[in-house]
Design a protein around this motif. Structure first.
Motif, PDB file in Angstrom:
ATOM      1  N   ASN A 217       0.817  -1.219   0.000  1.00  0.00           N
ATOM      2  CA  ASN A 217       0.000   0.000   0.000  1.00  0.00           C
ATOM      3  C   ASN A 217       0.850   1.269   0.000  1.00  0.00           C
ATOM      4  OD1 ASN A 217      -2.308  -1.535   0.014  1.00  0.00           O
ATOM      5  ND2 ASN A 217      -2.638  -1.385   2.223  1.00  0.00           N
ATOM      6  N   SER A 218       2.111   1.150   0.392  1.00  0.00           N
ATOM      7  CA  SER A 218       3.015   2.298   0.418  1.00  0.00           C
ATOM      8  C   SER A 218       3.595   2.638  -0.958  1.00  0.00           C
ATOM      9  CB  SER A 218       4.163   2.029   1.394  1.00  0.00           C
ATOM     10  OG  SER A 218       4.809   0.801   1.087  1.00  0.00           O
ATOM     11  N   MET A 219       3.297   1.849  -1.974  1.00  0.00           N
ATOM     12  CA  MET A 219       3.773   2.118  -3.331  1.00  0.00           C
ATOM     13  C   MET A 219       3.211   3.442  -3.832  1.00  0.00           C
ATOM     14  SD  MET A 219       5.368   0.869  -6.208  1.00  0.00           S
ATOM     15  CE  MET A 219       5.443  -0.921  -6.074  1.00  0.00           C
ATOM     16  N   THR A 220       4.084   4.328  -4.342  1.00  0.00           N
ATOM     17  CA  THR A 220       3.638   5.600  -4.913  1.00  0.00           C
ATOM     18  C   THR A 220       3.447   5.459  -6.426  1.00  0.00           C
ATOM     19  OG1 THR A 220       5.871   6.428  -5.353  1.00  0.00           O
ATOM     20  CG2 THR A 220       4.960   6.803  -3.140  1.00  0.00           C
ATOM     21  N   GLN A 221       2.816   6.479  -7.023  1.00  0.00           N
ATOM     22  CA  GLN A 221       2.573   6.429  -8.458  1.00  0.00           C
ATOM     23  C   GLN A 221       3.878   6.431  -9.249  1.00  0.00           C
ATOM     24  OE1 GLN A 221      -0.676   6.131  -9.671  1.00  0.00           O
ATOM     25  NE2 GLN A 221       0.376   5.578 -11.565  1.00  0.00           N
ATOM     26  N   SER A 222       4.848   7.246  -8.846  1.00  0.00           N
ATOM     27  CA  SER A 222       6.128   7.289  -9.563  1.00  0.00           C
ATOM     28  C   SER A 222       6.882   5.970  -9.415  1.00  0.00           C
ATOM     29  CB  SER A 222       6.991   8.447  -9.066  1.00  0.00           C
ATOM     30  OG  SER A 222       7.321   8.298  -7.698  1.00  0.00           O
ATOM     31  N   GLN A 223       6.771   5.334  -8.251  1.00  0.00           N
ATOM     32  CA  GLN A 223       7.389   4.020  -8.070  1.00  0.00           C
ATOM     33  C   GLN A 223       6.716   2.980  -8.950  1.00  0.00           C
ATOM     34  OE1 GLN A 223       7.044   3.363  -3.864  1.00  0.00           O
ATOM     35  NE2 GLN A 223       8.672   4.824  -3.345  1.00  0.00           N
ATOM     36  N   PHE A 224       5.404   3.074  -9.072  1.00  0.00           N
ATOM     37  CA  PHE A 224       4.676   2.131  -9.924  1.00  0.00           C
ATOM     38  C   PHE A 224       5.084   2.309 -11.391  1.00  0.00           C
ATOM     39  CE2 PHE A 224       0.649   0.823 -12.145  1.00  0.00           C
ATOM     40  CZ  PHE A 224       0.765  -0.538 -11.865  1.00  0.00           C
ATOM     41  N   GLN A 225       5.356   3.536 -11.785  1.00  0.00           N
ATOM     42  CA  GLN A 225       5.824   3.786 -13.147  1.00  0.00           C
ATOM     43  C   GLN A 225       7.185   3.132 -13.381  1.00  0.00           C
ATOM     44  OE1 GLN A 225       7.426   7.762 -14.595  1.00  0.00           O
ATOM     45  NE2 GLN A 225       5.448   7.726 -15.650  1.00  0.00           N
ATOM     46  N   ASP A 226       8.100   3.304 -12.426  1.00  0.00           N
ATOM     47  CA  ASP A 226       9.422   2.687 -12.550  1.00  0.00           C
ATOM     48  C   ASP A 226       9.312   1.155 -12.567  1.00  0.00           C
ATOM     49  OD1 ASP A 226      10.625   5.172 -12.559  1.00  0.00           O
ATOM     50  OD2 ASP A 226      11.051   5.154 -10.405  1.00  0.00           O
ATOM     51  N   LEU A 227       8.466   0.620 -11.702  1.00  0.00           N
ATOM     52  CA  LEU A 227       8.266  -0.826 -11.652  1.00  0.00           C
ATOM     53  C   LEU A 227       7.711  -1.338 -12.978  1.00  0.00           C
ATOM     54  CD1 LEU A 227       8.250  -3.404  -9.809  1.00  0.00           C
ATOM     55  CD2 LEU A 227       5.846  -2.832  -9.336  1.00  0.00           C
ATOM     56  N   SER A 228       6.765  -0.608 -13.562  1.00  0.00           N
ATOM     57  CA  SER A 228       6.150  -1.019 -14.832  1.00  0.00           C
ATOM     58  C   SER A 228       7.182  -1.073 -15.954  1.00  0.00           C
ATOM     59  CB  SER A 228       5.016  -0.052 -15.204  1.00  0.00           C
ATOM     60  OG  SER A 228       4.010  -0.036 -14.215  1.00  0.00           O
ATOM     61  N   LYS A 229       8.074  -0.081 -16.011  1.00  0.00           N
ATOM     62  CA  LYS A 229       9.114  -0.074 -17.042  1.00  0.00           C
ATOM     63  C   LYS A 229      10.016  -1.302 -16.920  1.00  0.00           C
ATOM     64  CE  LYS A 229       9.654   4.895 -17.918  1.00  0.00           C
ATOM     65  NZ  LYS A 229      10.599   6.032 -17.856  1.00  0.00           N
ATOM     66  N   GLU A 230      10.440  -1.602 -15.699  1.00  0.00           N
ATOM     67  CA  GLU A 230      11.354  -2.723 -15.509  1.00  0.00           C
ATOM     68  C   GLU A 230      10.663  -4.060 -15.775  1.00  0.00           C
ATOM     69  OE1 GLU A 230      13.867  -2.864 -12.157  1.00  0.00           O
ATOM     70  OE2 GLU A 230      14.343  -0.716 -12.179  1.00  0.00           O
ATOM     71  N   MET A 231       9.447  -4.206 -15.271  1.00  0.00           N
ATOM     72  CA  MET A 231       8.752  -5.476 -15.471  1.00  0.00           C
ATOM     73  C   MET A 231       8.370  -5.679 -16.934  1.00  0.00           C
ATOM     74  SD  MET A 231       6.493  -6.207 -12.079  1.00  0.00           S
ATOM     75  CE  MET A 231       6.356  -7.926 -12.609  1.00  0.00           C
ATOM     76  N   GLY A 232       8.069  -4.566 -17.632  1.00  0.00           N
ATOM     77  CA  GLY A 232       7.753  -4.688 -19.055  1.00  0.00           C
ATOM     78  C   GLY A 232       8.913  -5.264 -19.844  1.00  0.00           C
ATOM     79  N   GLN A 233      10.134  -4.777 -19.565  1.00  0.00           N
ATOM     80  CA  GLN A 233      11.304  -5.322 -20.261  1.00  0.00           C
ATOM     81  C   GLN A 233      11.627  -6.729 -19.762  1.00  0.00           C
ATOM     82  OE1 GLN A 233      14.749  -2.815 -20.633  1.00  0.00           O
ATOM     83  NE2 GLN A 233      13.678  -1.452 -22.035  1.00  0.00           N
ATOM     84  N   MET A 234      11.338  -7.016 -18.501  1.00  0.00           N
ATOM     85  CA  MET A 234      11.605  -8.344 -17.971  1.00  0.00           C
ATOM     86  C   MET A 234      10.775  -9.414 -18.676  1.00  0.00           C
ATOM     87  SD  MET A 234      10.816  -9.800 -14.143  1.00  0.00           S
ATOM     88  CE  MET A 234      11.718  -8.473 -13.369  1.00  0.00           C
TER      89      MET A 234
END
Length: 238
Positions: free
Chosen positions: A25-42
């Motif tokens: 629940n502590s995930m921020t929107q900017s962190q979610f954006q960074d996570l999405s970029k990395e997981m997309g390439q993964m």
């Protein structure tokens, strides 16, 4: 080289990880954006093959394994792990099939399975050889793919990718390189209630195919983008 040796050992061993991926629940929107970029390439497969097309009756059938470095010290990964202590890498296994068609077109389908991040991804791809390559000239191709991820409770992922690749065979060796863009569409399915993210990221790829015997191909590959991945492939190519 050390990374590829680790991958080779993993291909013949049984490795079991605890599934601990969970968006906090502590995930921020900017962190979610960074996570999405990395997981997309993964989750989006790299080519693990040269630019030259298969023959009209040709197939490339392979087993692949990929080791992906995770930014485990960064907040977006800490907030995506239920104990706040993410693994430093993700290990993926893949079954990849490509079929040659006339006019330099190859169609491919792959199924990727994550280990410590428990997911299944299905990818469809089409590759077109602009230059098929000869004994003196390189091959040049473009490829597009679509990937859909299943099995992750906290995030819904789809990706589109496009790339351009070049290769040149030298005896039993075929070095190749390429540049890809991966467009990731991510939706939060956790209790963090985050907005959807549509993000794009570029990665560069270098690899080497080794064909010690007719029909046999072995590939080593490195891709560098928002994450760095090390791939190893063994299969039949004809």
């Amino acid at each position: 080289m050390k990374k590829l040796l680790v991958l080779a050992a993993m291909m013949v061993s049984s490795v079991v990880f605890a599934d601990e991926f969970k968006i906090q629940n502590s995930m921020t929107q900017s962190q979610f954006q960074d996570l999405s970029k990395e997981m997309g390439q993964m989750v989006t497969p790299t080519p693990n093959s040269p630019a030259e097309p298969l023959k009209t009756l040709g197939f490339d059938i392979a087993l692949e394994t990929t080791l992906v470095n995770i930014s485990d010290g960064d907040s977006h990964w800490k907030n995506a792990w239920d104990n706040g202590d993410p693994d430093s890498m993700a290990l993926l296994y893949r079954v990849h099939v490509q079929k040659g068609f006339p006019f330099g077109i190859d169609l491919g389908l792959s199924v990727t399975k994550g280990t410590n991040i428990d997911f299944t991804a299905i990818t469809g791809e089409v590759k077109y050889a602009i230059l098929k390559g000869t004994t003196v000239t390189p091959a040049l191709s473009v490829k597009g793919s679509y990937t859909k991820v299943f099995g992750l409770d906290d995030i819904d992922l789809q990706t589109l990718s496009a790339g351009i690749y070049v290769s040149k065979g030298i005896l039993m060796f075929t070095p190749y390189g390429g540049l890809e863009t991966v467009y990731t569409m991510a939706s939060d399915d956790s209790d963090a209630d985050l907005d959807d993210e549509n993000v794009n990221a570029v990665r560069g790829i270098v690899g080497l195919q080794f064909s010690p015997l007719p029909l046999i191909s072995i590939n080593g590959e490195i891709a560098v983008g928002t994450v760095t991945s090390y791939g190893l492939k063994a299969g039949l190519r004809f």
